[in-house]
Every structure is written in structure tokens, then in C-alpha cells.
Write a protein that holds these residues in place. Structure first.
Motif, PDB file in Angstrom:
ATOM      1  N   GLN A 263       0.819  -1.212   0.000  1.00 19.90           N
ATOM      2  CA  GLN A 263       0.000   0.000   0.000  1.00 19.90           C
ATOM      3  C   GLN A 263       0.856   1.268   0.000  1.00 19.90           C
ATOM      4  OE1 GLN A 263      -2.472  -0.673   3.450  1.00 19.90           O
ATOM      5  NE2 GLN A 263      -3.986  -1.843   2.303  1.00 19.90           N
ATOM      6  N   ASP A 264       2.020   1.200   0.622  1.00 22.64           N
ATOM      7  CA  ASP A 264       2.904   2.377   0.699  1.00 22.64           C
ATOM      8  C   ASP A 264       3.611   2.661  -0.620  1.00 22.64           C
ATOM      9  OD1 ASP A 264       2.253   2.783   3.334  1.00 22.64           O
ATOM     10  OD2 ASP A 264       4.065   1.829   4.133  1.00 22.64           O
ATOM     11  N   ARG A 265       3.823   1.630  -1.426  1.00 26.62           N
ATOM     12  CA  ARG A 265       4.560   1.830  -2.683  1.00 26.62           C
ATOM     13  C   ARG A 265       3.825   2.769  -3.618  1.00 26.62           C
ATOM     14  NH1 ARG A 265       4.680   1.970  -7.565  1.00 26.62           N
ATOM     15  NH2 ARG A 265       2.457   1.477  -7.523  1.00 26.62           N
ATOM     16  N   HIS A 266       4.537   3.719  -4.169  1.00 22.37           N
ATOM     17  CA  HIS A 266       3.969   4.616  -5.173  1.00 22.37           C
ATOM     18  C   HIS A 266       5.113   5.138  -6.027  1.00 22.37           C
ATOM     19  CE1 HIS A 266       5.211   7.349  -1.926  1.00 22.37           C
ATOM     20  NE2 HIS A 266       5.423   8.225  -2.897  1.00 22.37           N
TER      21      HIS A 266
ATOM     22  N   GLN B  46      -4.135  13.593 -13.185  1.00 22.44           N
ATOM     23  CA  GLN B  46      -3.872  13.520 -11.752  1.00 22.44           C
ATOM     24  C   GLN B  46      -2.484  14.053 -11.401  1.00 22.44           C
ATOM     25  OE1 GLN B  46      -5.411   9.866  -9.662  1.00 22.44           O
ATOM     26  NE2 GLN B  46      -5.756   9.161 -11.756  1.00 22.44           N
ATOM     27  N   VAL B  47      -1.484  13.620 -12.150  1.00 21.77           N
ATOM     28  CA  VAL B  47      -0.106  14.008 -11.821  1.00 21.77           C
ATOM     29  C   VAL B  47       0.128  15.494 -12.088  1.00 21.77           C
ATOM     30  CG1 VAL B  47       2.326  13.677 -12.388  1.00 21.77           C
ATOM     31  CG2 VAL B  47       0.802  11.695 -12.190  1.00 21.77           C
ATOM     32  N   TYR B  48      -0.200  15.941 -13.294  1.00 22.73           N
ATOM     33  CA  TYR B  48       0.031  17.351 -13.614  1.00 22.73           C
ATOM     34  C   TYR B  48      -0.868  18.257 -12.787  1.00 22.73           C
ATOM     35  CZ  TYR B  48       2.739  15.745 -17.638  1.00 22.73           C
ATOM     36  OH  TYR B  48       3.676  15.154 -18.435  1.00 22.73           O
ATOM     37  N   GLY B  49      -2.081  17.794 -12.518  1.00 21.22           N
ATOM     38  CA  GLY B  49      -2.984  18.588 -11.694  1.00 21.22           C
ATOM     39  C   GLY B  49      -2.424  18.802 -10.301  1.00 21.22           C
ATOM     40  N   SER B  50      -1.817  17.763  -9.728  1.00 24.77           N
ATOM     41  CA  SER B  50      -1.238  17.898  -8.391  1.00 24.77           C
ATOM     42  C   SER B  50      -0.056  18.866  -8.386  1.00 24.77           C
ATOM     43  CB  SER B  50      -0.785  16.527  -7.881  1.00 24.77           C
ATOM     44  OG  SER B  50       0.384  16.095  -8.553  1.00 24.77           O
TER      45      SER B  50
ATOM     46  N   LEU C  58       0.235  11.484  -4.084  1.00 25.55           N
ATOM     47  CA  LEU C  58      -0.904  10.999  -4.870  1.00 25.55           C
ATOM     48  C   LEU C  58      -1.194   9.541  -4.574  1.00 25.55           C
ATOM     49  CD1 LEU C  58      -0.348  12.451  -8.450  1.00 25.55           C
ATOM     50  CD2 LEU C  58      -2.232  12.974  -6.904  1.00 25.55           C
ATOM     51  N   HIS C  59      -2.450   9.202  -4.552  1.00 25.69           N
ATOM     52  CA  HIS C  59      -2.871   7.810  -4.487  1.00 25.69           C
ATOM     53  C   HIS C  59      -3.664   7.547  -5.766  1.00 25.69           C
ATOM     54  CE1 HIS C  59      -1.554   7.030  -0.375  1.00 25.69           C
ATOM     55  NE2 HIS C  59      -1.947   8.251  -0.099  1.00 25.69           N
ATOM     56  N   ILE C  60      -2.962   7.036  -6.767  1.00 28.26           N
ATOM     57  CA  ILE C  60      -3.572   6.808  -8.076  1.00 28.26           C
ATOM     58  C   ILE C  60      -4.627   5.714  -7.949  1.00 28.26           C
ATOM     59  CG2 ILE C  60      -3.150   6.209 -10.475  1.00 28.26           C
ATOM     60  CD1 ILE C  60      -1.894   8.856  -9.582  1.00 28.26           C
ATOM     61  N   SER C  61      -5.800   5.987  -8.489  1.00 28.94           N
ATOM     62  CA  SER C  61      -6.919   5.047  -8.361  1.00 28.94           C
ATOM     63  C   SER C  61      -6.659   3.764  -9.132  1.00 28.94           C
ATOM     64  CB  SER C  61      -8.199   5.703  -8.864  1.00 28.94           C
ATOM     65  OG  SER C  61      -8.059   6.083 -10.231  1.00 28.94           O
ATOM     66  N   ARG C  62      -7.277   2.689  -8.676  1.00 26.01           N
ATOM     67  CA  ARG C  62      -7.205   1.398  -9.350  1.00 26.01           C
ATOM     68  C   ARG C  62      -8.622   0.917  -9.668  1.00 26.01           C
ATOM     69  NH1 ARG C  62      -2.545   2.772  -9.354  1.00 26.01           N
ATOM     70  NH2 ARG C  62      -0.712   1.486  -8.955  1.00 26.01           N
ATOM     71  N   GLU C  63      -8.740   0.141 -10.720  1.00 22.68           N
ATOM     72  CA  GLU C  63     -10.034  -0.421 -11.068  1.00 22.68           C
ATOM     73  C   GLU C  63     -10.379  -1.551 -10.109  1.00 22.68           C
ATOM     74  OE1 GLU C  63      -9.351  -1.400 -15.146  1.00 22.68           O
ATOM     75  OE2 GLU C  63     -10.193   0.498 -15.841  1.00 22.68           O
TER      76      GLU C  63
END
Length: 216
Positions: A9-12, A91-95, A200-205
Motif C-alpha cells: 500500500q505504501d509503494r507509489h 492527476q499528476v500534472y494537476g497535483s 498521490l494515491h492513483i486510483s485502481r479499477e
């Protein structure tokens, strides 16, 4: 021992690193554990080349110079999958406060890939070019194991497919032999806690989108 579930969960993807050096013993520990990853017929097809210090800086300079002149040689995503990259970019550029029509800052953000986002350690992931898809899966399992081992030791990582867009530069700068296929890069270092995109916590399906059970 580390909490595997928490580590996953911590990996990003870390997109800005501190200049703080990475202790070699942490890399060695993670690499030793990653060597336990499964592989087709136990051939252990992964090959890693790491660059730090002067060699890292020379590679960065060569990649940046080329990236400013020529787009990387990376096959485009099929049309049906392009929306994933677009959604990630939002998401990335917005942040980072970069608007969709801000071409200048978007270009600068893209070029940061070739600075390894400031990471003091850059790895290049390779395998023998005569191997096939099953062996690439083995390399992927190794890479994920390595990334999780590094995460558990407090290090940030970013897997960089973009680096493979300039294989000859990497090959020349790091003396990678022609029989090795350059798959991707791996930036390693300490994450900058003040950089917004690092939180960021990128969403997953949903699991159901990717998995089917038959007669379970």
C-alpha cells in the motif's frame, strides 16, 4: 521483517527525490531478496545496471540533450488504452498545478523523466534479447519484488519506461552489451515529502474488471 500488506500500500511512483545518498547496504539487502523472485525454468533472466555519481550525471546529460531534440522511440499505446495515460496525466500534472494547455511547463515536467526526478541512483532493467514473453514476466516479478524491498527500507522508486526510448544512449554511457534488451529504468532515492505529486494515491479499477472466476 516487514509488513507486506502495508508495504504494498505504501509503494507509489516517486516523482521528486531528495539529494540524500542511498546507503549501498540498503540496495544490497533489497537486491539479495529480489533474487528470490520466481522465473521460467529458474533462468533468472533479469539483468540490472546501476549508475550513481559521475556516471549517473553523464547519463542524465546525454539523455536530456537527446530528449530536447528528438522524441523517444516508444511505441504508442493502442487507442483503446490511451485514456489510462491521459487520466494519469490529469492527476499528476494537476497535483503539480500544471494546466492541460500549459505546454511549456508540461514539457519541463516530461524532461524531468530524464533527470530521474532527481534520484541519486538510477538502475537500468535488462534481459537477453533472445528471450520471450514468459521471461519478461519473470523480469517483471523480479522488479516488483525489488521495488517492494526498497519501499520497505524507506526508499522511494519510480519505474521509468521513458528511459527505454533512448536505448543507444544508455547502452553507450553504461557499457551495456548489444545482446541485452533495455526494458526500463528504475529511479531510487528518498522521496521529497514536500512535493505534492509524491502524495498521490492513483486510483485502481475493481478486481472484477481484471479477474474472472469460473465455477468457483
Amino acid at each position: 521483517m516487514f509488513d507486506l500488506e502495508q508495504t504494498i500500500q505504501d509503494r507509489h511512483s516517486t516523482r521528486k527525490f531528495l539529494s540524500q545518498p542511498v546507503p549501498r547496504n540498503l540496495l544490497d539487502e533489497a537486491l539479495t531478496l529480489a533474487q528470490c523472485a520466481p522465473s521460467n525454468s529458474n533462468i533468472q533472466p533479469w539483468r540490472m545496471v546501476f549508475a550513481v555519481g559521475v556516471r549517473r550525471d553523464r547519463l542524465q546529460e546525454a539523455l536530456l540533450n537527446q530528449a530536447k531534440q528528438q522524441l523517444p522511440n516508444i511505441p504508442p499505446l493502442p487507442e483503446a488504452f490511451q485514456h489510462y495515460r491521459q487520466e494519469l496525466g490529469v492527476q499528476v500534472y494537476g497535483s503539480m498545478g500544471i494546466a492541460r494547455d500549459d505546454k511549456a511547463n508540461r514539457t519541463q515536467a516530461v524532461l524531468r523523466n530524464y533527470e530521474f526526478f532527481g534520484a541519486p541512483v538510477v538502475g537500468i532493467v535488462c534481459m537477453h534479447r533472445d528471450l520471450g514473453v514468459a521471461d519478461a514476466v519473470s523480469v517483471g516479478m523480479y522488479l516488483e519484488t525489488l521495488v517492494l524491498c526498497l519501499t520497505a527500507r524507506g526508499l522511494g522508486t519510480c519505474v521509468e519506461v521513458s528511459l527505454a526510448g533512448y536505448p543507444e544512449i544508455i547502452r553507450n554511457e553504461l557499457n551495456i552489451p548489444p545482446e541485452l534488451l533495455i526494458i526500463c529504468g528504475l529511479a531510487v532515492g528518498y522521496s521529497d515529502p514536500d512535493f505534492s505529486a509524491n502524495h498521490l494515491h492513483i486510483s485502481r479499477e475493481s478486481v472484477e474488471k481484471n479477474v474472472r472466476f469460473l465455477d468457483y
